[in-house]
Design an enzyme around this catalytic site. Structure first.
Site, PDB file in Angstrom:
ATOM      1  N   ASP A  50       0.680  -1.272  -0.072  1.00 22.35           N
ATOM      2  CA  ASP A  50       0.127  -0.202  -0.016  1.00 22.35           C
ATOM      3  C   ASP A  50       1.100   1.348   0.103  1.00 22.35           C
ATOM      4  O   ASP A  50       2.089   1.098   0.651  1.00 22.35           O
ATOM      5  CB  ASP A  50      -0.877  -0.074   1.113  1.00 22.35           C
ATOM      6  CG  ASP A  50      -1.923   1.129   1.353  1.00 22.35           C
ATOM      7  OD1 ASP A  50      -2.567   1.162   0.470  1.00 22.35           O
ATOM      8  OD2 ASP A  50      -1.705   1.945   2.122  1.00 22.35           O
ATOM      9  N   GLU A  93       0.984  -0.679  -5.235  1.00 17.89           N
ATOM     10  CA  GLU A  93       0.018   0.387  -5.523  1.00 17.89           C
ATOM     11  C   GLU A  93       0.624   1.531  -5.589  1.00 17.89           C
ATOM     12  O   GLU A  93       0.935   2.206  -4.562  1.00 17.89           O
ATOM     13  CB  GLU A  93      -0.941   0.630  -4.151  1.00 17.89           C
ATOM     14  CG  GLU A  93      -2.247   1.450  -4.521  1.00 17.89           C
ATOM     15  CD  GLU A  93      -2.590   2.264  -3.173  1.00 17.89           C
ATOM     16  OE1 GLU A  93      -3.767   2.967  -3.448  1.00 17.89           O
ATOM     17  OE2 GLU A  93      -1.895   2.092  -2.219  1.00 17.89           O
TER      18      GLU A  93
END
Length: 1005
Positions: free
Chosen positions: A674, A727
């Site tokens: 993330d 990401e």
């Protein structure tokens, strides 16, 4: 690090606040004693014959008494000069000679003994011991056993000669005759010489006399007659060693062929020449630091330690009424020193195996001493931690039930280099860690303690003393299990799970992710089916996902987090699956069941930042530790969290090992990392003046780059078949390039396997949100992705981020009425599954849920209730998703060359006025699939498209407008044959009927 004071017990102690001078060795003391005593004894021996002649008629008893008195006076003078007592065997031998012979003969014997001290001492001791044993075997055995017990039961401290002489006189008077008294004294002296300090002679004689009077007294519990000697008689500067009350089983005769009991006891105790007794009590400095929890080396003070005079035992047991040491048949009560400290000195040669018996109010506990164990971590562990290279860090730090040195318990270890001290507190000590001080393992910053008899299921935290002296109670950063939030304690755990997914693990490494079908269903476990545990989810989730045809599930963060509204993206327990749904083994069970169903498991992983909770990682040991020390670098401007200090070895190790941990311990097949962009740029969400350039003057976070490269390299090396996914929302070069391949920017690749294509997601959803009449002005938003489609290995994500916070659900983004919205979703999904890249779809979007997702109640499953009127509309979209996955997995052209330009060819990409896109997907053998999307709400009849001329006919493989999906059922039911008319630069062409707001897939018939 706190300087280490001199350990208590390392030398004799003086009075409080007194500086103790260096003590002479035993050999030096003995030599000085001989030099001082010989002249005085010689003078006494010269006068002895004259006295013997003048008083020849006197009673033998009187002669013996006076001679003994003179000898005592001589010894007292010698002791006053040298502080060393003469061996008792010599004294006893002289007394016996005085009884048997005349005073003149006795004096001559003494003179001879003075000239040859060493020979006489050895001969007399041996002869006396043998004679005593032969004369009265039973009495001697009993006396010897009893004397040995007495010696073991008291501290081996030297006593003043005056006190000793007084005791001898008392023993002699108590005997029936002078001869009996002398014989008794001789036997006692022989035992005492072998088994105890000189002081024991008189007391042994007294005890032996008692044994003769009462035979049963031989098996009695050993007494401590130390009270008879007044403390006031101790010379100034001489420490008084505490005497531990010792109990033992009844004395037994030594079996035939074995040494007498007195000799056996001598193998366990300290010989007189080594006896320089010390106080076993904890000194004031150590005592204060232990009470404050700031002692870096409690094991050097507490426990059992060899000291001059024997073995010092020290225990720190707050609230205890008494503490005793138990070793075999030995039981010694320790002296209560106040404030929970207990100590005692036993005259043993070496530390025995022992346990503690601790009495509290209303209960007695027998347990191992936590401070008798060696460290559970070795030098290699500490070296690797310091280097930041311990790839199995979770095996070294944290709480681990284990067997150490043959004892079961739990090893606690925590990294807190700035702490003044660390204590363990938990349910096992009623959350009072006063008595459980951890030790610092050198310069590593690691604190460690092995606690016996503590096992799985106990709650715990670390009580850390900060550099300013204040204290903080922290959860274990390495905890592998936690309490259910909002509770914050760590839980001791160990895994007993037996996996049954060997077939899956062997198969998953057959092909890399970017060359295999990869269709992902993203879910938030706590809200997918609210209220279900891991094991209950294992009964439903694998079947549901398998039925829809997805190859993988991606779990939003599973690691423990205190605030449910963060969806798991503000992690406090990086090594613990959230306890909201069950235990770590329950989570293993869920992963195992998914694997057995043929479904891979990906997990969101959050190494970019962590929350500021004061019981977690923030300023863990009182100073910035896991976060960067520069406040501008530490604070994350968007989320109010703290960013990790990726440049610190131990922090980088904490994160790299964590990635490996999830893959190895829980069989996770991939990590979606993330917020990578926030890690890569120093100026991420920061204004000018709020960030400092790197050493090259750039904005790249070089520490974060190095960390991501190391993490990826380590995971791929250790766990074959896994995939890491970034990401990353910027144009950073080389996100999915190998770490050793440098790009135009000069950096090696970050080493990820896949990257989310955030640009495609944003552009395509923006296009679909326009009214169809306006889409021709935004046609490039659907085609631009092919400009960079092969710059990275991409995943096309329709994730949770796109269906929350006012962004609306996927179907609600579509313009038009309900029918057009559903048709728009179907056409979009068909286009998405055909586009180069892997697919990801968030839960609820597979059945066109109209509302945004909420972690509080999850998907609107009631939309699929047959009793609901619009149920066919939602079920139709879900049926389409199932068929998309089925055809996709069976068609290599749609996934085999996702990252190779050879796998894609445009047919028409500029039909903006028609809102039409058409392209070919090819497999390595050149077998094509034709994908055509019509994003206009009108049917287009006989729409001509150029095609290769080597395909004799095409037939529909999938049509999103089919009636079973809720469409208008405009299809091409018959095979479509090419015509020899060139079109779109192709030698042949076909004519198709394009349904409204639909995508059609065709493949060779």
């Amino acid at each position: 690090m706190t300087p280490r004071p001199e350990s208590s017990g390392s030398r004799p102690k003086g009075t409080a606040g007194e500086k103790i001078p260096e003590q002479p060795t035993a050999a030096q003391q003995k030599s000085a004693a001989k030099k001082t005593a010989v002249p005085k004894q010689a003078a006494a021996k010269k006068a002895a014959p004259a006295k013997a002649t003048a008083r020849k008629a006197a009673a033998a008893k009187t002669t013996v008494g006076k001679t003994v008195a003179k000898k005592a006076a001589t010894k007292k003078a010698a002791a006053r000069n040298t502080a060393v007592e003469q061996p008792t065997a010599e004294t006893a031998t002289a007394k016996k000679t005085a009884v048997k012979k005349t005073a003149a003969k006795k004096s001559a014997a003494k003179k001879s003994a003075a000239k040859k001290a060493t020979t006489v001492k050895a001969t007399a001791a041996k002869a006396t011991a043998v004679k005593a044993a032969a004369a009265k075997a039973t009495a001697a055995d009993t006396a010897a056993d009893t004397a040995a017990d007495t010696v073991v039961g008291r501290a081996a401290a030297g006593k003043p000669p005056a006190a000793k002489t007084t005791a001898k006189k008392a023993a002699a008077k108590k005997a029936g005759t002078a001869r009996s008294a002398a014989a008794t004294t001789t036997a006692a002296g022989a035992v005492a010489k072998k088994a105890a300090p000189a002081e024991a002679t008189a007391k042994t004689a007294k005890k032996t006399a008692s044994v003769k009077k009462t035979a049963s007294a031989a098996s009695a519990v050993a007494k401590s007659p130390a009270k008879k000697t007044s403390a006031g008689k101790v010379p100034a500067g001489k420490p008084v060693a505490k005497k531990s009350a010792v109990k033992k089983a009844p004395a037994r005769k030594a079996p035939a062929g074995r040494a007498p009991a007195g000799v056996a006891a001598s193998a366990q105790v300290v010989p007189p020449e080594m006896e320089v007794a010390v106080s076993p009590a904890v000194d004031a400095v150590d005592r204060e630091r232990l009470l404050a929890g700031t002692h870096h080396a409690p094991h050097s003070v507490l426990g059992a330690h060899p000291v001059p005079g024997g073995i010092a035992f020290r225990a720190f047991r707050p609230y205890a009424l008494s503490v005793a040491v138990v070793s075999g048949e030995l039981r010694a009560e320790l002296h209560a020193d106040g404030e929970g400290f207990f100590s005692g000195l036993l005259p043993l040669r070496e530390v025995p195996a022992y346990r503690l018996v601790v009495e509290y109010e209303g209960t007695v506990l027998e347990t191992e001493d936590a401070y008798r164990f060696l460290p559970t971590l070795g030098d290699l562990d500490l070296h690797l931690i310091g280097e930041g290279r311990h790839e199995e860090l979770w095996q070294a730090l944290g709480a681990h039930p284990m067997t150490h040195e043959g004892v079961t318990g739990t090893r606690f270890a925590v990294w807190a280099p700035n702490a003044l001290g660390v204590r363990v507190t938990g349910t096992f000590n009623f959350w009072d860690g006063t008595g459980h001080i951890m030790r610092s393992l050198g310069s590593s910053g690691v604190w460690e303690l092995f606690l016996p008899d503590i096992g799985e299921g106990e709650l715990y935290k670390f009580e850390i003393t900060r550099p300013d002296g204040s204290k903080t109670l922290r959860a274990d950063p390495m905890a592998r299990r936690t309490e259910v939030p909002p509770a914050t304690s760590s839980v001791i755990t160990s895994s007993e799970y037996e996996w049954d997914d060997a077939e899956w693990l062997a198969r998953r490494a057959e092909a890399p992710a970017h060359e295999a079908p990869f269709s992902v269903y993203e879910i938030h476990l706590p809200s997918w089916r609210p209220g279900l545990t891991y094991r209950q989810l294992a009964e439903q989730l694998p079947g549901y996902v398998k039925n829809l045809g997805f190859t993988h599930v991606e779990l939003m963060p599973v690691a423990e987090h205190p605030f449910g509204g963060s969806w798991g993206y503000q992690v406090t327990g990086f090594y613990a699956p959230t306890a909201r749904l069950g235990t770590p083994d329950d989570f293993r069970f869920l992963v195992d069941k998914l694997h057995q169903a043929g479904i891979g498991v990906l997990m969101d992983w959050v190494p970019a930042h962590f929350p500021r909770d004061d019981w977690a990682l923030a300023e863990f040991d009182g100073r910035p530790l896991y976060e960067h020390e520069d406040p501008l670098r530490a604070a994350h401007p968007d989320w109010g969290t703290l960013e990790f200090d990726f440049g610190r070895n131990e922090v980088r190790n904490f994160l790299v090992a964590n990635a490996v941990y999830w893959c190895e311990e829980f069989h996770i097949d991939g990590l979606r990392v993330d917020a990578v962009a926030s890690m890569l740029y120093l100026d991420y969400s920061r204004e000018p003046g709020q960030w400092t350039p790197n050493e090259h003057g750039g904005r790249e976070n070089l520490d974060a780059v190095a960390f991501l490269q190391e993490m990826n390299a380590t995971v791929y090396r250790r766990v074959p078949g896994v995939v890491t996914i970034a990401e990353e929302s910027t144009a950073w070069d080389g996100v999915t390039r190998a770490t050793h391949h440098k790009g135009p920017s000069g950096f090696g690749g970050l080493g990820f396997g896949l990257k989310w294509n955030m640009g495609w997601m944003h552009d395509s959803l923006q296009y679909m949100s326009h009214e169809p009449v306006h889409r021709k002005y935004h046609h490039g938003e659907m085609t631009f992705s092919m400009v960079y489609a092969y710059s990275e290995n991409y995943v096309l994500p329709i994730s949770h981020d796109e269906v929350v916070h006012g962004k609306r659900s996927l179907v609600s983004k579509m313009p038009g009425d309900w029918w057009q919205q559903r048709a728009g979703v179907r056409s979009y999904l068909g286009y998405m599954w055909a586009h180069p890249g892997k697919q990801l779809l968030f839960m609820g979007q597979e059945f066109a849920q109209g509302a945004e997702w909420s972690e509080a109640h999850g998907p609107d499953w009631w939309l699929l209730d047959p009793g609901y009127g619009a149920e066919p509309d939602h079920r139709g979209v879900r049926d389409l998703v199932r068929d998309l996955n089925t055809v996709y997995r069976a068609t290599p052209a749609l996934w085999r060359l996702d990252t190779d330009p050879a796998g894609f060819e445009w047919i028409v990409g500029d039909a903006a006025d028609d809102n039409v896109l058409a392209f070919l997907r090819l497999d390595p053998e050149g077998v094509p699939v034709l994908a055509v999307s019509n994003f206009a709400p009108v049917t287009r009849q006989d729409y001509r498209l150029g095609v290769p001329d080597d395909v004799p006919a095409w037939h529909e493989a999938l049509n999103t407008d089919a009636a079973r999906y809720g469409g208008s059922d405009v299809t091409n039911p018959d095979p479509v044959k090419p015509e020899p008319q060139s079109w779109h630069g192709r030698p042949a062409s076909i004519r198709l009927t394009l349904p409204p707001l639909a995508t059609v897939w065709l493949r060779p018939a």
